[in-house]
Every structure is written in C-alpha cells, then in structure tokens.
Write an enzyme that holds these catalytic residues in place. Structure first.
Site, PDB file in Angstrom:
ATOM      1  N   ASP A   1      -0.221   5.032   1.055  1.00  0.00           N
ATOM      2  CA  ASP A   1      -0.445   5.885   2.223  1.00  0.00           C
ATOM      3  C   ASP A   1      -0.456   5.052   3.498  1.00  0.00           C
ATOM      4  O   ASP A   1      -1.175   4.061   3.609  1.00  0.00           O
ATOM      5  CB  ASP A   1      -1.777   6.640   2.086  1.00  0.00           C
ATOM      6  CG  ASP A   1      -1.733   7.683   0.976  1.00  0.00           C
ATOM      7  OD1 ASP A   1      -0.769   8.473   0.951  1.00  0.00           O
ATOM      8  OD2 ASP A   1      -2.650   7.697   0.137  1.00  0.00           O
TER       9      ASP A   1
ATOM     10  N   ASP B   1      -1.368  -0.995   5.983  1.00  0.00           N
ATOM     11  CA  ASP B   1      -1.522  -0.387   7.302  1.00  0.00           C
ATOM     12  C   ASP B   1      -2.947  -0.491   7.821  1.00  0.00           C
ATOM     13  O   ASP B   1      -3.227  -0.007   8.912  1.00  0.00           O
ATOM     14  CB  ASP B   1      -1.099   1.086   7.256  1.00  0.00           C
ATOM     15  CG  ASP B   1      -2.098   1.947   6.488  1.00  0.00           C
ATOM     16  OD1 ASP B   1      -2.392   1.606   5.318  1.00  0.00           O
ATOM     17  OD2 ASP B   1      -2.583   2.956   7.042  1.00  0.00           O
TER      18      ASP B   1
ATOM     19  N   ASP C   1       0.851  -1.176   0.000  1.00  0.00           N
ATOM     20  CA  ASP C   1       0.000   0.000   0.000  1.00  0.00           C
ATOM     21  C   ASP C   1       0.897   1.240   0.000  1.00  0.00           C
ATOM     22  O   ASP C   1       2.085   1.159   0.320  1.00  0.00           O
ATOM     23  CB  ASP C   1      -0.902  -0.019   1.235  1.00  0.00           C
ATOM     24  CG  ASP C   1      -1.944   1.085   1.211  1.00  0.00           C
ATOM     25  OD1 ASP C   1      -2.453   1.395   0.118  1.00  0.00           O
ATOM     26  OD2 ASP C   1      -2.237   1.636   2.277  1.00  0.00           O
TER      27      ASP C   1
END
Length: 287
Positions: free
Chosen positions: A43, A237, A41
């Site tokens: 961000d 995240d 990922d």
C-alpha cells in the site's frame, strides 16, 4: 659555544613549543553492492486507494522477468497470500502467492521459533489464523501461551475483554504490527496498534510487535528468499516503518512519494533513506 645535538637547549634559552598534529582521520565511503533482490511495501508503493500506482504493473513484470528474488511486504494481517495475490491481480499486478510476505506470516514464524507447537488466543482474520495453523499452533481461549492481536474488520469488545483477562492470567501479548491507523477509500481506520494500546492500558502489559518497523520482519523476509542485506533494496512510502525497518536491517532504502511520507516530512526525521524517488515508475530501469 659549539653546536648542540638536536633536542638539547642552550642554557637560558626559552623552551620550544612543539606542535602536536592529530592523526589524520580517513573515512572511506563504500558504495553499496548492486541490488540483487528487492523488497517492496504494497500500500502506497504498488497500490493506492484501491488502484495500481502508475508504473507498478511494469515494475513487477520487470522483476519477474529478471529472475531476481523479491517479496511484496505488508503489515496488514487480514489477508492470506492467496487473497492478496487475487486482490493484486484484479489491479493488473501479477505477483505470485509465494512472493507475498505479511506480518501474519512473520508473526507465525516468530511464534513457531519461540515456542513450537504452542497455543494462542487470536483476535484477527483468516490471514493470521491460517498462518498460525500452518506452523502447528492450536487456537484456544483456555490458558493459551499467547494472546495474538492482528488486524480485523470488526474488533469485538467481547474478544478484547477476553484478551485482557487472559493476559492478566499470564498469557504473553503479541501484536502483528504497531500501525495505529490503516488506509481505506473512506479515510483512516483504527488499526492493530490502537487496539493494542487499549489492551495495554487495561493490563499494564506492552505487546511485542513483530511487523514493521521491527527489523525482524525484514530479516525473516530476507531469509525467505535467501537474500543478503548488502545486496537488497527496500522500497516504501513511510519513513517510520518501511525506511526505519530497512535501515535497521542494513538494506538500501528507497522512499517513494506516492503514499504517506512527503519529501518535506522525510527531512524531519533523524535518519534518512538512501534516496527518494517520485514513484516506483522511476525504478523500472534499475531492475
């Protein structure tokens, strides 16, 4: 009285109780194969609030030097891969344009497979419109095959009203991703999932979400780099998108604690990542 054959009881003898043991259940735990390709990922993993996560530039550099296929994934459909490449470069992350996979690209590929050469009314930015043009779609508000909702900096009430009416007239409803909020330096922003909920409330029609946590996003990414799920790791995240998506696609999943989900929050979910690390810096030596 002579000896009786085995299994034959003497007259008047109490019946024997035979203990029946259940068959032994053997479960063999197989270790995963070594990671040959990486999905990560953007961000919360590589960047956070407009700044590179410590260790992220070194991780990307190591990936590129290894020659292993990799993709940077994002549910954000605003930007084209070229835009994102430039954005990452300004933060010291040298990611090639072809190594970026967005929900806009996944949506365009999905529509091209479902209805080649179709038409769509689009609420979104250049990342989405460019991707749809690239697969041969015509963007129109006249009886389109699809209404496609993506991220945009300014959601227009007029455009949303148009989308509602087109869906009521029979257009199929697609949304690039289900995220209800997105990050910004100032704080959370309403995202495509929130606007999709409003359109659904007005039409009674639920959209088909292409982006994470739909495992289709992950499988389309794997196909893009000719990777196999058994030898691919997904770094994210968020438990509810990155980890869930990777898990359902059969990948090794690695949760980093530099974004949304904390270690305590991860324990509350009914599924678990393969492992949890503090940040992507902990994975540099594994590439």
């Amino acid at each position: 009285m002579g000896h009786l054959p085995d299994g034959v009881l003497r007259p008047g003898a109490p019946p024997r109780l035979t203990t029946i043991r259940p068959p032994t259940l053997r479960i063999q735990m197989h270790d995963r194969k070594p990671v040959q390709s990486w999905l990560t990922d953007m961000d919360g993993v590589l960047v956070h609030e407009g700044q590179p996560v410590p260790g992220a530039p070194e991780f990307v550099k190591r990936l590129r030097a290894s020659g292993k296929p990799f993709l940077v994934l994002t549910n954000n459909s605003i930007y084209t891969p070229r835009d994102l490449q430039a954005r990452l470069a300004r933060m010291g992350l040298d990611v090639p344009e072809e190594a970026i996979w967005s929900s806009a690209l996944a949506t365009a590929q999905f529509l091209a497979d479902q209805r080649p050469g179709g038409t769509a009314y689009v609420i979104g930015e250049a990342g989405l419109t460019t991707a749809l043009h690239a697969v041969g779609y015509v963007l129109t508000d006249f009886a389109p095959d699809y209404v496609v909702l993506g991220e945009t900096r300014t959601y227009s009430f007029e455009a949303i009203t148009k989308a509602v009416r087109l869906i009521n007239d029979g257009a199929r409803f697609i949304c690039t991703n289900p995220d209800v909020t997105g990050p910004s330096v100032e704080g959370a922003l309403p995202a495509a999932g929130s606007v999709a909920a409003m359109i659904s409330k007005a039409t009674g029609v639920e959209p088909y979400f292409v982006g994470k946590p739909n495992p289709m996003m992950m499988r389309s990414a794997l196909n893009t780099i000719n990777a196999h799920s058994e030898t691919t790791a997904m770094i994210g995240d968020r438990m509810d998108t990155d980890v869930l998506c990777g898990l359902e696609a059969g990948l090794e999943t690695i949760l980093v604690l530099t974004g949304i989900s904390s270690r305590a929050e991860a324990e509350r979910y009914p599924y678990r990542p393969s492992r949890i690390v503090n940040s992507i810096a902990d994975l540099i030596d594994e590439v």
